[in-house]
Design an enzyme around this catalytic site. Sequence first.
Site, mmCIF file in Angstrom:
data_model
loop_
_atom_site.group_PDB
_atom_site.id
_atom_site.type_symbol
_atom_site.label_atom_id
_atom_site.label_comp_id
_atom_site.label_asym_id
_atom_site.label_seq_id
_atom_site.Cartn_x
_atom_site.Cartn_y
_atom_site.Cartn_z
ATOM 1 N N ASP A 59 0.863 -1.191 0.000
ATOM 2 C CA ASP A 59 0.000 0.000 0.000
ATOM 3 C C ASP A 59 0.892 1.232 0.000
ATOM 4 O OD1 ASP A 59 -2.339 1.653 0.175
ATOM 5 O OD2 ASP A 59 -3.337 0.076 1.307
ATOM 6 N N ASP A 175 -21.491 -10.277 -5.357
ATOM 7 C CA ASP A 175 -22.867 -10.337 -5.864
ATOM 8 C C ASP A 175 -23.435 -11.744 -5.688
ATOM 9 O OD1 ASP A 175 -22.561 -7.676 -6.701
ATOM 10 O OD2 ASP A 175 -21.740 -8.309 -8.632
ATOM 11 N N HIS A 202 -21.016 -5.454 -12.475
ATOM 12 C CA HIS A 202 -20.833 -5.364 -11.021
ATOM 13 C C HIS A 202 -21.257 -3.987 -10.495
ATOM 14 C CE1 HIS A 202 -19.274 -6.328 -7.097
ATOM 15 N NE2 HIS A 202 -18.333 -5.393 -7.143
ATOM 16 N N MET A 253 -16.815 -7.946 1.270
ATOM 17 C CA MET A 253 -16.020 -7.903 0.039
ATOM 18 C C MET A 253 -14.704 -8.662 0.228
ATOM 19 S SD MET A 253 -15.874 -6.951 -3.138
ATOM 20 C CE MET A 253 -14.812 -8.340 -3.560
#
Length: 339
Positions: A59, A175, A202, A253
């Site tokens: 990151d 989903d 999506h 997620m």
Amino acid sequence: MFRSVARSAAGKHLLRRGYATDSVPDRKVAVLGAAGGIGQPLALLMKLNPLVSQLALYDIANTPGVAADVSHINTRSEVAGYVGEEQLGQALEGSDVVIIPAGVPRKPGMTRDDLFNINAGIVKGLCAAIAKYCPNALVNMISNPVNSTVPIAAEVFKKAGTYDERKLFGVTTLDVVRAKTFYAGKAKVPVADVNVPVVGGHAGITILPLFSQATPKANLSEEEITALTKRTQDGGTEVVEAKAGKGSATLSMAYAGAIFADACLKGLNGVPDVVECSFVQSTVTELPFFASKVKLGKNGVEEVLGLGPLSDYEKQGLESLKPELKASIEKGIKFANQS
């Protein structure tokens, strides 16, 4: 620790899907955006996966702390944290799977489209690095809007001469996870037994759950199917509103991302009949990218599977989603080719 996780319902589910402790090949997984809301729980879940031997966490800030924390977990993989652009190449080198949850989250009142310019730029830069340092890796795109970021990635890889359509995936697993959960609740069946294909894209109406193909079968009314479809399409908004400005769907997620990455690893390792829904380059419709069931193997996508029989409601939904999905794909391609 993993044994105790495995005893839970979720753990049993993950084990059934190939989280096994047998001798498996060494695999390096890189998570780009590992210090974020999705990245941190995703890093934890990938550390729990015995198919991973090396876990690279990257990151632009705060990664050393996340890596140190996760590295203390007594599972197989060795963890390394990388911070800043100068360490991105090191994070990527030798990766078999690269998962990209990097970007800014959606806030209340913000559409996925509002995210576009920020996240598209981030994705473009990361994909240029992937093309340079690990061009053969399977790329799992989580950064929204997926309907545009996957085409952006494809264009970046094409320019670099490294594009392989079998190795680029838009992660639409959340989903599917939502569709399974909502269907199980309405049909009053055990959620672990439920399967629901979700096709299209999506975002919003581009998400098309195929409840007519759901198993086990349930005798739901048209009104119930319509409500389930709408709830699946609006699942992200439901979480954003419930968190009241404090975030978006991060934990669910991360779980979905871990499930899909595990499927990719199983495919790479030669496990037969690994099938998941994903947004990939496709000829299933006239659109260049489309989410449907794909069979995963040693080179990524082995086969893009067809839609199967659709109900009249689903046929209508399919035609309704195409213009919006087409526009999102074209927007991504245009962005990638601007400079």
